[in-house]
Structure formats: structure tokens, C-alpha cells
Scaffold this motif. Sequence first.
Motif, short mmCIF file in Angstrom:
data_model
loop_
_atom_site.label_atom_id
_atom_site.label_comp_id
_atom_site.label_asym_id
_atom_site.label_seq_id
_atom_site.Cartn_x
_atom_site.Cartn_y
_atom_site.Cartn_z
N GLU A 150 17.68 8.75 -10.79
CA GLU A 150 18.20 9.96 -11.39
C GLU A 150 19.68 9.80 -11.70
OE1 GLU A 150 18.98 14.34 -9.73
OE2 GLU A 150 16.85 13.83 -9.89
N ARG A 172 23.30 11.65 -13.56
CA ARG A 172 23.97 12.90 -13.94
C ARG A 172 25.15 12.56 -14.82
NH1 ARG A 172 22.73 17.52 -10.87
NH2 ARG A 172 21.38 17.11 -9.07
N ARG A 218 24.14 17.59 -16.34
CA ARG A 218 22.79 17.37 -16.84
C ARG A 218 22.16 16.18 -16.11
NH1 ARG A 218 20.59 16.37 -23.05
NH2 ARG A 218 18.41 16.08 -22.45
N ARG A 219 20.88 16.31 -15.80
CA ARG A 219 20.17 15.28 -15.06
C ARG A 219 19.29 14.46 -15.99
NH1 ARG A 219 17.20 18.73 -10.58
NH2 ARG A 219 16.35 16.68 -10.02
N TYR A 220 19.18 13.17 -15.69
CA TYR A 220 18.34 12.26 -16.45
C TYR A 220 17.48 11.49 -15.45
CZ TYR A 220 22.19 13.01 -19.77
OH TYR A 220 23.15 13.56 -20.58
N HIS A 237 13.38 16.84 -16.52
CA HIS A 237 14.52 15.93 -16.71
C HIS A 237 14.07 14.51 -17.05
CE1 HIS A 237 16.60 19.28 -14.93
NE2 HIS A 237 16.01 19.10 -13.76
N ARG A 249 21.57 22.29 -20.70
CA ARG A 249 20.97 22.71 -19.43
C ARG A 249 20.09 23.93 -19.61
NH1 ARG A 249 25.10 23.79 -14.69
NH2 ARG A 249 25.74 21.72 -15.38
#
Length: 458
Positions: free
Chosen positions: A24, A26, A31-33, A232, A390
Motif C-alpha cells: 500500500e 500513500r 490518497r491510497r494506492y 484503492h 479521495r
Amino acid sequence: MVAPSPSVIPPGHLPSPYDVPRGEYRDWSGRRYRVGASARDLTGRGRGHQLRRAALAVAAAGTLQFAYGAAVPALAAAHGWTLTQALLPLLVWTVVQGASAVPIARLHSRGALPPAAAVTAGAPMCAAGLLSIGFAGSLPVAAVGYGVIGGLGAGLVYHSCVHVVAAWYPERPVARAGVAGGAFALGAVPAVLGALLLPGPGVLGPACAALAVATGALIAVGGARLHAPPAHWWPPGTDPRAWALRGRADPLPGAEHSPTQAWRSGALPALHAVLALGGAVALFDLAVLPAFLLAEGHSPGGAALVAAVLVAASGAGRVAAAARAERGGGRRVLAGALLAGALAQFGLLAAGSTGGGLAALVVLAVPAGLGGGACYPLTRALATDYFGARHSTDIQGLVYSAKGLGGLLGVGGAALLLLLAPESGAAAGFAAAGVCALVAAGIAGRLRRPLPVRTIPL
């Protein structure tokens, strides 16, 4: 700059700058990926399969919006309705389909409305709407069947498909969602031609029954295995670190905005106004242009060709505008498209009412369709650029909900003008539509990114 969570890098391992480790990430905005399993790992097929399924379902559902205006003369003749009465089911449909954007977006963003369930539920509702206008001579029954049931069904299909496509293509959400939006219009072209070329009002019922079966079946097939990716999710073949720093003509948003903050900034109400006015013009053209051309002495074949070009241009405009929006400069493109559409309204009025040649009407239908179709992907792109990603699903739902107001202005305004002035109401409507598009272009040209909001308490 995007940084991986410490837990995703094994001890003693230094990731290569050319690799994208699973885990993960950020970015600076929070924002998370989530990089990991591919679409094929998750569904057994590539993500293009999800795009094609969504486009198929949306293309079938689009007949309820884009082919209705072409069927208005046949509806009036078959059921004994006036043109004003024949527009009432479409008016209710646009309000319901547009208003459904907000609740569907919220349910989708919270994982409470799986896309397969939403789309398959919308299939029989869309079919029921088509059957209601084919066989229900009662105007209230048609308004409820087509407007409420069909409108909600089309909303479930359209909004669910657009959201799921954007989720599978997080690195190109606007362009790929624009493909689905383009299919919404392009899939209706055959129905537009067929509606204006019906041999007589007596075949309206069987034609609607056949279209209802085909529409319901195609939507059900498209939605049967439509799945949303995990929250995400990010495609493993694309580096989110490079994507977050991509070059654009427009800068990245200065801060993430909640829906409330976006509305208070003033930029979201402006986008809402642009879509309401631009959508009103597009819906007016769809609702009135075929009947206007027939009343002015043009042949059914000529009216069918002009209406089909208008719808096809709307679909192509959505795809092209969505692809262009990802390179930035969406505000200028939006203003230019609306200005071209405004000029086209006055041209359609002049060419249609003076017996102008078919070639002129076909040429003018192109910018009219492009201007109306481009509003949707461009306002979607600007909403993300201005307010961040978001809360993009909820905010884009708020923007799209302006279509309901556009339906009241465009379709409701057309019905009122035809009621008050049956002979000249359509002509006055085209002049009013041109003014509305000019106002929308002016608002679009003055759109500005909102000031950053305070996200960290002091």
C-alpha cells in the motif's frame, strides 16, 4: 511523492526504482494506492473485459434517453397525445435518472451496491419502461412506468457502470469512463433511425416490445459478471509514484475537499450550473428536433438522419472530450464545446425553419451533439482536478445530479413552450437553448480552482 508503507518492504531489501513492490502506498494528499493482484488474478479476465461488459449494458440502456425524442411523433399519433403530453414521460425520466446519481454514488463508494446486482436489477426496469410507452395509452401510467421505473433502472445501469469502469482504470478514470459514457449515446443510434422510420403508429407496440426484450437482455448480459476491484486497487503494471508526479497542463489539486467543502468553495455550484444548462440544451435537442423537422416539412428519412447524427456526435463527443481532459485544459475545452453548441442552436433554427438543405442540418447537428455530450466527461474531470480523488465518487454524483435540473429546463421548458405556443414554441425553444449554452460557456470560462482548505488542525 508517493512512499510505500514500511511493512510492504522485506527487511534488508532495497526496492529498485524500476520495480513496483506489492503493498500500500500513500501520496502527499493522503490518497491510497493498493498495488498487488492484477485484474486477471481477481476476476480471471483482464480489466478490458469489465470495460466491454459495462459498455454493452450502458449502450442498451441509452436507448431510453436518446431514442425517445425520435419516437415522440409516433407516441403522439398512437396514443392520441399532444406533443406536450408525449414529452411528460421523458421529463420524469430525466429527473429520476439524474437525481439517482447521488444515492447510487454513495452506495457504490461504501461498497453497499455491487455493480452486478445493480445492473441486473436495472435490466427489467428498463424493459418495463419501454413496454409502458408502447402499450399504456394512459399518460400517468406511462409517466410512472417509463419515467420513474425506467428512469431508476437506467440510473442503476449508467451510474454503476461508469463508477466500476473508473475504479478498474484509476490511472485513466476519465478517459475510460468516457468510453462507457460514449456508448450510452452511440448504442441508441439504430433505435433513433427505427423510431422515425416506423411505417405507422400501429406498429409502435410491437416495436417497443422487441426493443424492451433486446434492451433487457443486453443489460443483463453486460451486468452479469461485472465486478468492482478492491478499495484503492491499483494496476500492478503502472507505477503510482510516476503517476502521482505526471505532467499536466493543469496543476494537481491543492488539497482534498469533502463534498461539503467543495460546495462551499463555490466551484462545485458553478460546475453544477454548467452541467444543468449544458444538459438542458442537449436534452431539448433530443426531445424536440425530430418533431420540429417533421413539422417544418422535412421528410422522415431526413429527420432520422439529422437526429442520428446528433446522437452519434454526442457519443463521439463524450469519448473525445474524456480523452482530451486527461491532458489538462479541460476548462477551455468545455467552454469552447459549449460555445460551438450554442451557435449550432441558432443554425438549426435557421436551417430547419427556412427549409434549409439536409446537408446544412447534418453539419449543424455535429457541433450541437458534441457540445451537449462533452459536458459530462469534462465536468467529471474538472471535479477531480479541483477537489481531489479521495471523495471523487460522491462529488461527481453531485455534479451529475444537475442533469435532473437540466431535464426540468430542457424537456420541461420545451413542453411548456409547445403548450403555450404550439406553432412557434419549438422555434422559441431553440433560441432559448442557444442563450442557455452561451451562459454555460461563460460560466465554464470563469471556472477557477478553489483555494486549498485546511486539512490539518492547528
